[in-house]
Design a protein around this motif. Structure first.
Motif: not given
Length: 316
Positions: A25, A30, A57, A60-61, A63-65, A67-68, A173, A175
């Motif tokens: 992330g 990314v 965090e 959140g990491d 979830e970000h992965c 979504a990406l 975006a 992290r």
């Protein structure tokens, strides 16, 4: 920027496909995942994220992965790490968990592709400097290879600033891991203390460290050939070992020990003089579950009695 992007794309294309991209992330991974999709297509790229559950965090990491990967059309596998050990090198543990998960995922899919890691030139400089300070051996200066078995590092010729620029250009975006700036970790002290001090001495310090490591890797191939010429069937006559220049004798002993262990046996080569002193017969434990044995004047290495084989590890 277009020229930089094309150079990075070419490096990722050269890594081949299919690719399993290790995705944290952060900016580097990314960037690598985005480039891999552009270079090979989303159907030829898979991703793996390991949630170590070490930071608040981490959720959140993950979830970000997710979504990406959804946005890029890439299949994602998320692995939850087991509880971290209370002692030892936490970053080394995380690395072992990450690679083990990658190899397991690759086997699960039954694919013959490579595992792609987003190490950059900046990571290379930090690795060489850290190992130089902590490991008194020739290997400490060699750094990471672009290809190491099934592991590939397509971004090793590019800097952290390059991956940041790519993410900005593509509006991707990423992290930020606060532990990367924590002085509790030696790697962070190298990144935020040692490297800036070296740049103050010479602005191209990072590039020069990486270039020197590359030269030494090339020269290491010559040394490896010399060692291979001295060893036959994992054995060498003790008289021949004694006649070799001390540096080459150390390399031969190190090679024999590492070959048995399947991993680096730290300091084994420095025991060459002791091995020569064994005479026509004798044995000497070299560490790492490896024992040097001289029988009828011939040296070989084998397992120490009662010692299990150490688990081979991939370089960071």
């Amino acid at each position: 920027m277009a020229e930089l992007t094309e150079s990075m794309l070419e490096a990722v294309r050269a890594a081949g496909a299919p690719l399993l991209v290790l995705l944290s992330g952060g900016r580097d991974s990314v960037c690598l995942l985005d480039l891999a999709v552009s270079a090979h297509g989303a159907d030829r790229v898979k991703s793996l994220h390991v949630n170590y559950r070490l930071r608040d965090e981490a959720v959140g990491d993950e979830e970000h992965c997710r979504a990406l990967c959804a946005a890029l059309g890439v299949a994602l596998r998320v692995v939850r790490a087991p509880a971290a050990p209370s002692r030892g090198n936490l970053q080394a543990w995380a690395r072992d968990v990450r690679y083990a998960a990658a190899y397991a995922e690759r086997a699960r899919r039954g694919e013959a592709g490579r595992v792609a890691v987003a190490h950059t030139r900046s990571d290379q400089a930090e690795t060489v400097l850290y190992r130089l300070a902590s490991s008194p051996s020739r290997r400490a200066l060699l750094g990471m290879r672009e290809r190491d078995g099934i592991l590939v590092r397509p971004l090793l010729a590019f800097s952290r600033e390059d991956t940041t620029a790519h993410c900005a250009e593509r509006e991707l975006a990423f992290r930020e891991d606060a532990t990367n700036a924590s002085p509790a970790y030696a790697r962070a002290r190298v990144r935020h203390g040692l490297l800036p001090a070296l740049r103050a001495i010479h602005p191209a310090a990072e590039e020069n460290v990486v270039r020197a490591a590359g030269i030494l890797r090339d020269e290491a191939e010559v040394l490896d050939a010399l060692v291979a010429a001295e060893v036959s069937g994992g054995r060498i006559p003790l008289a021949r070992l004694k006649a070799l220049p001390p540096a080459l004798a150390r390399l031969v002993v190190q090679h024999l020990a590492d070959d048995v262990a399947g991993a680096l046996v730290p300091g084994a080569g420095r025991r060459a003089e002791e091995i020569v002193g064994l005479g026509a017969a004798g044995a000497l434990d070299l560490g790492g579950g490896v024992r040097a044995r001289v029988e009828r004047g011939v040296l070989s290495c084998g397992r120490s009695e009662g010692r299990a084989a150490p688990r081979a590890r991939i370089a960071p």
